[in-house]
Design an enzyme around this catalytic site. Structure first.
Site, PDB file in Angstrom:
ATOM      1  N   THR A 164       0.695  -1.067   0.044  1.00 12.88           N
ATOM      2  CA  THR A 164      -0.030   0.086  -0.018  1.00 12.88           C
ATOM      3  C   THR A 164       0.692   1.308  -0.063  1.00 12.88           C
ATOM      4  O   THR A 164       2.021   1.317   0.534  1.00 12.88           O
ATOM      5  CB  THR A 164      -0.895   0.017   1.167  1.00 12.88           C
ATOM      6  OG1 THR A 164      -1.916  -1.107   1.069  1.00 12.88           O
ATOM      7  CG2 THR A 164      -1.777   1.368   1.463  1.00 12.88           C
ATOM      8  N   ARG A 197     -13.101  -8.197  -1.106  1.00 13.89           N
ATOM      9  CA  ARG A 197     -12.737  -7.688   0.344  1.00 13.89           C
ATOM     10  C   ARG A 197     -12.243  -6.131   0.303  1.00 13.89           C
ATOM     11  O   ARG A 197     -11.349  -5.903  -0.800  1.00 13.89           O
ATOM     12  CB  ARG A 197     -11.465  -8.491   0.645  1.00 13.89           C
ATOM     13  CG  ARG A 197     -10.724  -8.144   1.862  1.00 13.89           C
ATOM     14  CD  ARG A 197      -9.420  -7.339   1.688  1.00 13.89           C
ATOM     15  NE  ARG A 197      -8.778  -7.082   2.894  1.00 13.89           N
ATOM     16  CZ  ARG A 197      -7.745  -6.120   2.934  1.00 13.89           C
ATOM     17  NH1 ARG A 197      -7.334  -5.634   1.740  1.00 13.89           N
ATOM     18  NH2 ARG A 197      -7.016  -5.932   4.152  1.00 13.89           N
ATOM     19  N   ASP A 225      -8.500  -1.127   4.557  1.00 13.42           N
ATOM     20  CA  ASP A 225      -8.718   0.415   5.579  1.00 13.42           C
ATOM     21  C   ASP A 225      -8.423   1.295   4.343  1.00 13.42           C
ATOM     22  O   ASP A 225      -9.000   2.632   4.522  1.00 13.42           O
ATOM     23  CB  ASP A 225      -7.680   0.359   6.388  1.00 13.42           C
ATOM     24  CG  ASP A 225      -6.182   0.265   6.279  1.00 13.42           C
ATOM     25  OD1 ASP A 225      -5.960  -0.556   5.185  1.00 13.42           O
ATOM     26  OD2 ASP A 225      -5.369   0.717   6.790  1.00 13.42           O
ATOM     27  N   THR A 244      -0.515   1.931   6.400  1.00 22.73           N
ATOM     28  CA  THR A 244      -0.314   0.670   5.427  1.00 22.73           C
ATOM     29  C   THR A 244      -0.159  -0.517   6.469  1.00 22.73           C
ATOM     30  O   THR A 244       0.160  -0.302   7.637  1.00 22.73           O
ATOM     31  CB  THR A 244       0.962   0.751   4.696  1.00 22.73           C
ATOM     32  OG1 THR A 244       1.914   0.898   5.636  1.00 22.73           O
ATOM     33  CG2 THR A 244       1.109   2.045   3.857  1.00 22.73           C
ATOM     34  N   GLY A 245      -0.342  -1.664   6.021  1.00 26.51           N
ATOM     35  CA  GLY A 245      -0.428  -3.019   6.651  1.00 26.51           C
ATOM     36  C   GLY A 245      -1.686  -3.713   6.668  1.00 26.51           C
ATOM     37  O   GLY A 245      -2.370  -3.485   5.848  1.00 26.51           O
ATOM     38  N   GLY A 271      -5.124  -4.220   6.863  1.00 28.67           N
ATOM     39  CA  GLY A 271      -6.236  -3.086   6.742  1.00 28.67           C
ATOM     40  C   GLY A 271      -7.441  -3.382   7.929  1.00 28.67           C
ATOM     41  O   GLY A 271      -7.994  -2.450   8.422  1.00 28.67           O
TER      42      GLY A 271
END
Ligand code: GLY
Length: 327
Positions: free
Chosen positions: A167, A195, A198, A218-219, A221
């Protein structure tokens, strides 16, 4: 004036900074920076040639928030178009809506004149996708994957080959002091079709308010959605916390999440005065920033705040050391 980005924004940060240098807006700077990341086939977490969902389809999520007006636009599960961030900006500027998903998002992209990109994957990335499904599936199974009724199981089996979850985040503050945030992603590799993470959810992966500051994530979500992370971080500044404390507090909210699905989270944030920060649950992560007087982007270490591993007991001593026992 400043541009702050996740480290994979390096390819776009000079263009974004140049826009600010020439007196352009934060909104223009964020869009320009992210478009270059979306067009980069080497980045498998954003835009063209991003890792696909479990069916091998690239579904893009993106959002933009204008901190001057709090107007926002987002798209989720967009297929067939590269520049999700521009479509998100157009949702913000041209529609009375905030979020379009799926077929509606693609339809709107076409209506806005975006060139279609029917093949969003390069052949080698399609091979990586198929290889993740082997040896449990053969070629015929992979060919017929769209007709399966047990995708949930496969989503759990197939993990991101780079374990990065990627992201891109951009935050810009222009000469007028206006802040804009943008986020774009191809999402969790091998995700269940439809899906959303975030990134297209305002308040989860993205939030900006000129009066206090801005944040983007980022990561994983799902975690930022559960903790409303970007909005919480800005809200903590609204309640009087400084930037560092607001970031820490937002990371504590994430640390406190329990359950089976706990993973990585990274934040970038600025306050209304253009001070910047990055936080990560992974040691050694960094982010970048550039001001108009900097000839190139500067690297900054992200402050480390570890989460528990799923099912493991949180090491509270570690947290106390990192946060001086404040939370
Ligand atoms: N943070 C991006 C995602 O989870 O899709």
């Amino acid at each position: 004036m400043i541009v702050v980005a996740s480290s994979n924004g390096r390819i776009g940060i000079a263009a974004a900074t140049q826009i600010l240098r020439q007196g352009g807006t934060a909104v223009d700077a964020v869009e320009a920076g992210i478009r270059l990341v979306e067009a980069n086939p080497e980045d498998h977490t954003v835009g063209f040639n991003g890792y696909p969902n479990i069916l091998g389809e690239v579904e893009l999520d993106a959002s933009m928030m204008n901190g001057r007006t709090l107007e926002s636009g987002a798209v989720g599960a967009l297929t067939g178009y590269v520049h999700a961030i521009t479509v998100a900006r157009q949702v913000m500027e041209k529609l009375p809506h905030v979020l379009l998903v799926g077929d509606g998002a693609s339809r709107f992209a076409a209506e806005m004149g975006h060139p279609p990109q029917p093949e969003m994957l390069l052949p080698e990335t399609r091979t990586v996708w198929a290889d993740r499904l082997r040896p449990d599936m053969n070629d015929a199974d992979i060919e017929a994957i769209a007709s399966r009724t047990d995708l949930a199981r496969w989503v759990e089996l197939a993990t991101d080959p780079e374990r990065a979850k990627g992201t891109v985040n951009f935050i810009a503050q222009d000469k007028a002091g206006n802040i804009c945030t943008g986020v774009s992603t191809s999402g969790w590799a091998w995700k269940y079709p439809g899906r959303l993470g975030d990134s297209p959810i305002i308040g989860a992966g993205n939030y900006a308010d000129n009066r206090y500051g801005a944040a983007a994530c980022t990561g994983m979500g799902e975690m930022a959605i559960r903790a409303s992370t970007a909005h919480s971080l800005v809200f903590y500044m609204k309640m009087g916390l400084n930037l560092a404390d607001a970031c820490e507090r937002a990371m504590v909210d994430l640390r406190d999440l329990d359950g089976r699905f706990i993973s990585v989270m990274n934040l970038v944030a600025i306050d209304k005065d253009g001070n910047h920060a990055g936080y990560s649950s992974v040691d050694g992560r960094s982010y970048i920033y550039q001001t108009p007087t900097c000839p190139s982007a500067k690297n900054c270490p992200a402050r480390w705040c570890p989460f528990r591993r799923a099912g493991a007991k949180q090491d509270n001593n570690e947290w106390e050391k990192l946060t001086n026992g404040r939370w």
